[in-house]
Design a protein around this motif. Sequence first.
Motif, PDB file in Angstrom:
ATOM      1  N   ASN A 141       0.372   3.630  -7.491  1.00  0.00           N
ATOM      2  CA  ASN A 141       0.092   4.945  -8.068  1.00  0.00           C
ATOM      3  C   ASN A 141      -1.170   4.935  -8.918  1.00  0.00           C
ATOM      4  N   PHE A 142      -1.393   3.813  -9.615  1.00  0.00           N
ATOM      5  CA  PHE A 142      -2.618   3.711 -10.403  1.00  0.00           C
ATOM      6  C   PHE A 142      -3.845   3.714  -9.490  1.00  0.00           C
ATOM      7  N   PHE A 143      -3.775   2.957  -8.410  1.00  0.00           N
ATOM      8  CA  PHE A 143      -4.893   2.923  -7.462  1.00  0.00           C
ATOM      9  C   PHE A 143      -5.139   4.300  -6.832  1.00  0.00           C
ATOM     10  N   LEU A 144      -4.059   5.009  -6.529  1.00  0.00           N
ATOM     11  CA  LEU A 144      -4.208   6.348  -5.948  1.00  0.00           C
ATOM     12  C   LEU A 144      -4.982   7.267  -6.894  1.00  0.00           C
ATOM     13  N   LYS A 145      -4.646   7.201  -8.176  1.00  0.00           N
ATOM     14  CA  LYS A 145      -5.335   8.041  -9.158  1.00  0.00           C
ATOM     15  C   LYS A 145      -6.792   7.633  -9.302  1.00  0.00           C
ATOM     16  N   ALA A 146      -7.034   6.307  -9.286  1.00  0.00           N
ATOM     17  CA  ALA A 146      -8.407   5.831  -9.424  1.00  0.00           C
ATOM     18  C   ALA A 146      -9.241   6.211  -8.208  1.00  0.00           C
ATOM     19  N   LYS A 147      -8.668   6.071  -7.023  1.00  0.00           N
ATOM     20  CA  LYS A 147      -9.388   6.455  -5.797  1.00  0.00           C
ATOM     21  C   LYS A 147      -9.675   7.955  -5.793  1.00  0.00           C
TER      22      LYS A 147
ATOM     23  N   ARG B 257     -15.277  -2.212  -5.333  1.00  0.00           N
ATOM     24  CA  ARG B 257     -14.178  -1.685  -4.531  1.00  0.00           C
ATOM     25  C   ARG B 257     -12.974  -1.382  -5.412  1.00  0.00           C
ATOM     26  N   VAL B 258     -12.270  -0.313  -5.073  1.00  0.00           N
ATOM     27  CA  VAL B 258     -11.073   0.101  -5.818  1.00  0.00           C
ATOM     28  C   VAL B 258      -9.902   0.222  -4.851  1.00  0.00           C
ATOM     29  N   GLY B 259      -8.776  -0.364  -5.228  1.00  0.00           N
ATOM     30  CA  GLY B 259      -7.542  -0.176  -4.463  1.00  0.00           C
ATOM     31  C   GLY B 259      -7.254  -1.285  -3.470  1.00  0.00           C
ATOM     32  N   TRP B 260      -6.180  -1.080  -2.719  1.00  0.00           N
ATOM     33  CA  TRP B 260      -5.788  -2.016  -1.672  1.00  0.00           C
ATOM     34  C   TRP B 260      -5.315  -1.229  -0.458  1.00  0.00           C
ATOM     35  N   SER B 261      -5.099  -1.942   0.628  1.00  0.00           N
ATOM     36  CA  SER B 261      -4.689  -1.268   1.861  1.00  0.00           C
ATOM     37  C   SER B 261      -3.351  -0.567   1.655  1.00  0.00           C
ATOM     38  N   GLY B 262      -3.195   0.556   2.346  1.00  0.00           N
ATOM     39  CA  GLY B 262      -1.943   1.303   2.271  1.00  0.00           C
ATOM     40  C   GLY B 262      -2.016   2.556   1.441  1.00  0.00           C
ATOM     41  N   ILE B 263      -3.124   2.738   0.683  1.00  0.00           N
ATOM     42  CA  ILE B 263      -3.214   3.941  -0.165  1.00  0.00           C
ATOM     43  C   ILE B 263      -4.177   4.972   0.414  1.00  0.00           C
ATOM     44  N   ASP B 264      -4.823   4.632   1.517  1.00  0.00           N
ATOM     45  CA  ASP B 264      -5.759   5.564   2.132  1.00  0.00           C
ATOM     46  C   ASP B 264      -5.109   6.247   3.331  1.00  0.00           C
ATOM     47  N   ILE B 265      -5.465   7.519   3.518  1.00  0.00           N
ATOM     48  CA  ILE B 265      -5.000   8.216   4.708  1.00  0.00           C
ATOM     49  C   ILE B 265      -5.794   7.697   5.905  1.00  0.00           C
TER      50      ILE B 265
ATOM     51  N   ALA C 174      -9.725  -0.308 -12.820  1.00  0.00           N
ATOM     52  CA  ALA C 174      -9.281  -0.323 -11.419  1.00  0.00           C
ATOM     53  C   ALA C 174     -10.004  -1.399 -10.617  1.00  0.00           C
ATOM     54  N   ARG C 175     -11.297  -1.565 -10.853  1.00  0.00           N
ATOM     55  CA  ARG C 175     -12.065  -2.578 -10.127  1.00  0.00           C
ATOM     56  C   ARG C 175     -11.590  -3.987 -10.497  1.00  0.00           C
ATOM     57  N   TRP C 176     -11.287  -4.186 -11.779  1.00  0.00           N
ATOM     58  CA  TRP C 176     -10.812  -5.507 -12.208  1.00  0.00           C
ATOM     59  C   TRP C 176      -9.466  -5.826 -11.572  1.00  0.00           C
ATOM     60  N   ILE C 177      -8.552  -4.863 -11.584  1.00  0.00           N
ATOM     61  CA  ILE C 177      -7.251  -5.086 -10.961  1.00  0.00           C
ATOM     62  C   ILE C 177      -7.411  -5.324  -9.465  1.00  0.00           C
ATOM     63  N   THR C 178      -8.316  -4.588  -8.832  1.00  0.00           N
ATOM     64  CA  THR C 178      -8.562  -4.760  -7.393  1.00  0.00           C
ATOM     65  C   THR C 178      -9.003  -6.178  -7.086  1.00  0.00           C
ATOM     66  N   GLN C 179      -9.958  -6.676  -7.869  1.00  0.00           N
ATOM     67  CA  GLN C 179     -10.437  -8.047  -7.655  1.00  0.00           C
ATOM     68  C   GLN C 179      -9.311  -9.058  -7.857  1.00  0.00           C
ATOM     69  N   LEU C 180      -8.465  -8.788  -8.835  1.00  0.00           N
ATOM     70  CA  LEU C 180      -7.394  -9.731  -9.155  1.00  0.00           C
ATOM     71  C   LEU C 180      -6.321  -9.766  -8.070  1.00  0.00           C
TER      72      LEU C 180
END
Length: 810
Positions: free
Chosen positions: A492-498, A592-600, A569-575
């Motif tokens: 949910n955090f990644f969705l908001k950041a994206k 880059r922000v996020g991970w697979s599965g949050i994009d349509i 978000a970028r730091w969490i993405t890298q981690l």
Amino acid sequence: MATVRQPPWQAPAPTNAKIPEIRIYNSLTRQKELFVPSDDEGKKITWYACGPTVYDDAHLGHARNYVTTDIIRRILKDYFKFDVKFVMNITDVDDKIIIRGRQQHLLSEFTSKHVKLDDEVISTAQAAFKAYIKKNLVQIDAETQPHRYESVTKQAYAGVLEGKSLEGSGKPPGDKEAKVKMHIKTAASAAEVLQSASKGESLDLTEFYTKTQDVLLPYLDQLYGSSLDIRDYSIFSKLTTKYENRFMEDVRALNVLDADLITRVTEYSKEIAEFVDKIVNNKFAYATSDGSVYFDIAAFEKAGNSYARLEPWSRGDKELQADGEGALTKKSTEKRSDADFALWKASKPGEPSWPSPWGRGRPGWHIECSAMASDVLGPKMDIHSGGIDLAFPHHDNELAQSEAYWHGLEQDHSHQHQWVNYFLHMGHLSIQGSKMSKSLKNFTTIREALERGEWNARSLRIVFLFKSWKDGIEITDDLVKEGIGWEYKVNNFFLKAKDLERNPSYNTPSVEHDSALAKALSEAQHKVDEALRDSFNTRDVMRAISNIITEYNTLEKNSLTDETILTVARWITQLVTTLGLDGKADLSDPNRVGWSGIDIPEAAVPLVYPLSRLRDEVRKNAIAGITSPELLTTIASKDQAAKLQEAETLPYAEVLTQFQEDVRNFAEKGASAKELLQLCDQLRDVKLWDLGIYLEDREGQPAMVRPVDQELVAAREAKVEKERKKLADKQKREHEEAEKAAKKAERAKLSHLEMFRTSEYSAWDDEGLPLRDAKGDEIPKNRTKKLKKEWVEQKKLHEQWKTANSGPSS
């Protein structure tokens, strides 16, 4: 906390080297130690990992080992920036493979010769059933008939079946008891179809073989295994090639990186024989008259070396020793000690063999890794890893024979040769106290778990990250819930950041809140760095990620700058990418922000985002009560979809076009604001939902476009279930009220003058109130008072009924 020390065997690191100060729990010393690579510059790491024995599909217990190993490897490579050379072996010849290969070959031959369920098939299965019981269920008479098997077993193994230990003491059940249960289940399967066969019931041949194969396999091998011509190794290579390929598919599906180099035992027979020969020449091994070679533990220790350094408490465990030697190892009276282990085994009939100075034979289990690792990595390696069950005897024997091979390498002879600097042993995955194991048949294979949707690469890795790599894991409901909750939180955090990337907010920040989040990020980065340096403490890393997201959620969203949020978000993405939680990503893009599965889906992007903006405008105006036909027509005319669409974009184009048409039609007929809002809800809840896309409405902001995921599905199902229960409760109340009303209406027909004229009483007054009970005794005053109250209520009810049912007055 365990003592942290500089390893005595390692010279101090070069002063010009910038080596991260990492502490690693080393099984060899059973404490945390500073990690110092043997590379002169301190940048390269050599690592040998014990790979699979490929005779069956890998299970979730294997996943625990290989995924956890992958996590540590990624941390060293991607976080600490070491150059890691990672070597893994494939064991494609050992006792288990020989037995399984022969068994499957013999069963295939047997079933191809017997394509009907004839007397020979049944009699062979009966003999196999008896042999299986005799060997594996010693508390049962081997002559027990299939129809009596269940009752006899329940009596003989009552304690084990009730969850107690074999000894009947207070000791909790473990692997022994799990193995007995497995044997009981295997024999029960055979007993079931054999009992049906004895009754003359019609049986399907495939079902018969399926239910008896586990007793037939060892029996056929016992009868015919030694007579097979094994000069053609294909009997085994068919098995090993199949399961090696499936193993690689499985671990790749779990986002495990490929090894830099894979070694196979069958490709190293010559080198292994030469390795053994040198140990013999160094006086630490001896050959027996049958052509086998054994390691001489007494000679090794007499020369000043130590044996069983990993698990000294296990060196006298004969069960572990026997398991390490393998089921096919021939007992020899020439062994100098029961603890001496085979380096080279003289092959018996029905076993594969390779040439050696002692005649044709095959490698012992332990020697393969020593020879292959030494050939690839040389006389010293930084890390050796594997499951904790390999510590003794496998790794202890590896250490001894390798140090015997490299004996005398140090010119000053100041200390014994150090073959491995750090041993990393991964904890087991357990089920009700027993490790998940092929031999116990208590496992779920990786591909079964993935196909059934019980796990995916991310969810399984998250659960492993919540535990220390060296500790065992028992997957409980609480642990699973914790993993799911953590993943949803990050998702949910990644969705908001994206969404923020796509729809910048241009907020006027609160310096106080923005600084608070920036400070929280700095603290989280420090905690993560500290945790990873502390023997790869991923549990604290996961907490740090969760805590920084909590901090973000706590602060007012509209008081934070976009850049501060996106920096987090970028730091969490890298981690999470470093931890291997995103199978489709690398670390090359720091923004880059996020991970697979949050994009349509990519095909939906050029159509769904314009559709979402269109819906936002319609909905915003409808909420404000603005339903101007001209305005709606203008809004619906924007972002027209092209008439020609690719197949993958067509469903989204159709939804966009249909919504635009619906809005125009609503404008023409002068639809109300309520009708327009219902149209918007239908687009969100039906049209796009069915395409796997959801529009999350937010007050004062554009709707957030996101894929439909398990969290949304679960929330919708919960909402539907709540509404279903609400309706069911309402219908139940209405039914109960209707029944109550019907009973009341029926009761109202009874006159108050007659209501007590029953056998319960024997005398009444003029109004029908009881004076005496059935025995003739006078009714007590308190009882009379209660009856009078009931009489008054019934009188009122009856008179109401009479009034309601009387005809119209004349």
